[in-house]
Design an enzyme around this catalytic site. Sequence first.
Site, short mmCIF file in Angstrom:
data_model
loop_
_atom_site.label_atom_id
_atom_site.label_comp_id
_atom_site.label_asym_id
_atom_site.label_seq_id
_atom_site.Cartn_x
_atom_site.Cartn_y
_atom_site.Cartn_z
N SER A 1 0.63 -1.49 0.26
CA SER A 1 0.26 -0.18 -0.35
C SER A 1 0.93 1.65 -0.18
O SER A 1 0.42 2.07 -0.50
CB SER A 1 -1.00 -0.43 1.31
OG SER A 1 -1.85 -0.97 1.16
N TYR B 1 -9.85 -8.48 -3.00
CA TYR B 1 -8.65 -8.57 -4.74
C TYR B 1 -9.80 -9.24 -5.64
O TYR B 1 -10.71 -9.41 -5.09
CB TYR B 1 -7.59 -9.78 -4.38
CG TYR B 1 -6.63 -9.21 -3.88
CD1 TYR B 1 -5.40 -8.17 -3.93
CD2 TYR B 1 -6.18 -9.84 -2.53
CE1 TYR B 1 -4.38 -7.80 -3.40
CE2 TYR B 1 -5.05 -9.29 -1.05
CZ TYR B 1 -4.56 -8.02 -1.99
OH TYR B 1 -3.78 -7.52 -1.53
#
Length: 377
Positions: free
Chosen positions: A133, A228
Amino acid sequence: MKIAVLRERFEGESRVAATPEIVAKLIGLGAQVSIEQGAGIGSRIADDQYRAAGANIIGSVAETVGEADIILSVRRPSALAIKGASPGALLIGALDPYGNEREIAGLAQAGIVAISMEFMPRITRAQVMDILSSQANLAGYQAVIEAAAIFERAMPMMMTAAGTVRPAKAFVMGAGVAGLQAIATAKRLGAVVSATDVRAAAGEQVESLGAKFIMTEALKDASGAGGYARELTVDEQDAQAELVAGHISKQDIVITTALIPGRPAPKLVTRAMVESMAPGSVIVDLAAERGGNVELTQKDQVVSHNGVTILGHSNLAGHIPTTASQLYARNLLAFVETLIDRQEKKLAIDWDDELVKATVLTRDGAVVHPAFAGAVA
Ligand code: NAD
């Protein structure tokens, strides 16, 4: 307790695994920190700054890693490069194990405990350790900055005495961490922004940033495990291709970020779609490392096709190394803190901790991660 920080050897890698801020914190935890000479140069950190934070600067990699309990890196060093390391030493970094199983097995053979930060679970407790991230966020920002720099027109609407100039149109494909930051950055620069994703939940996030969500009824929600996306069926791929073909020809800047865990990047932009765009348009393919979302992308190359420029840089976060290193190093520190007994000031690894279990690739001379067990050097 000794912690070593490597100078990166991977070509073009300008980040470093610890900054002086983090060195001081590691020393506060009771560690002695050795930095390989010149480790910070790519991020504009001089050896003297590390010295001032309390680190020892060491001239050779063998001496830097010798006797280290923990070795911090950005990329995976070869077993040969760190052959001075003691058996049982932890190597913590972005070790990129997929496709590199032999190298991981080599680290196992050398007795290294290899810990791959990319496998950090995306749970609340581990958010502060999430290198994917922190780096994807910067890559999304930098993608727009680099596109704007080579785009030959202004991004915002310009209302001038000489008349009004329309704003650029930016289209972001894949609205995960990188994509959302690309949307926010393009908006800040004044572009009219649209975005697409195959997870329905992404729509709300795109719209909350003031961008238009491009979606078709024919494309079902392709959310997979863990937040995801899953791979699309052939019918879904066709529906998406039709949607993209109708939209992309009117776009000036396209940022693609679409990924599916453990799979090659989905191909979303064909040669014909590129040819439908106006000369002077710019595409940045953030999926270049995994094969690219654009048919014409070449990894780490700038391709020009019919006047459309396609950037395939695989390490865009590394293009802003000072910020990237700062955040990466904080991610690593947060994880290292979980491995240390603060009272005793020594390593105290809980091998049953879910963070450790998820990230350890090799231990006691063997590849132990279920995704790679059985790999041989
Ligand atoms: P990623 O890098 O795996 O993929 C990027 C984006 O591409 C995703 O949004 C994905 O849905 C999209 N995509 C895949 N196939 C596509 C296609 N064919 N067309 C268009 N888009 C496609 O994803 P990421 O950025 O790592 O984030 C994935 C999810 O995890 C998001 O929901 C994010 O908010 C979440 N997340 C959670 C945490 C946490 O809880 N700690 C941290 C980071 C991200």
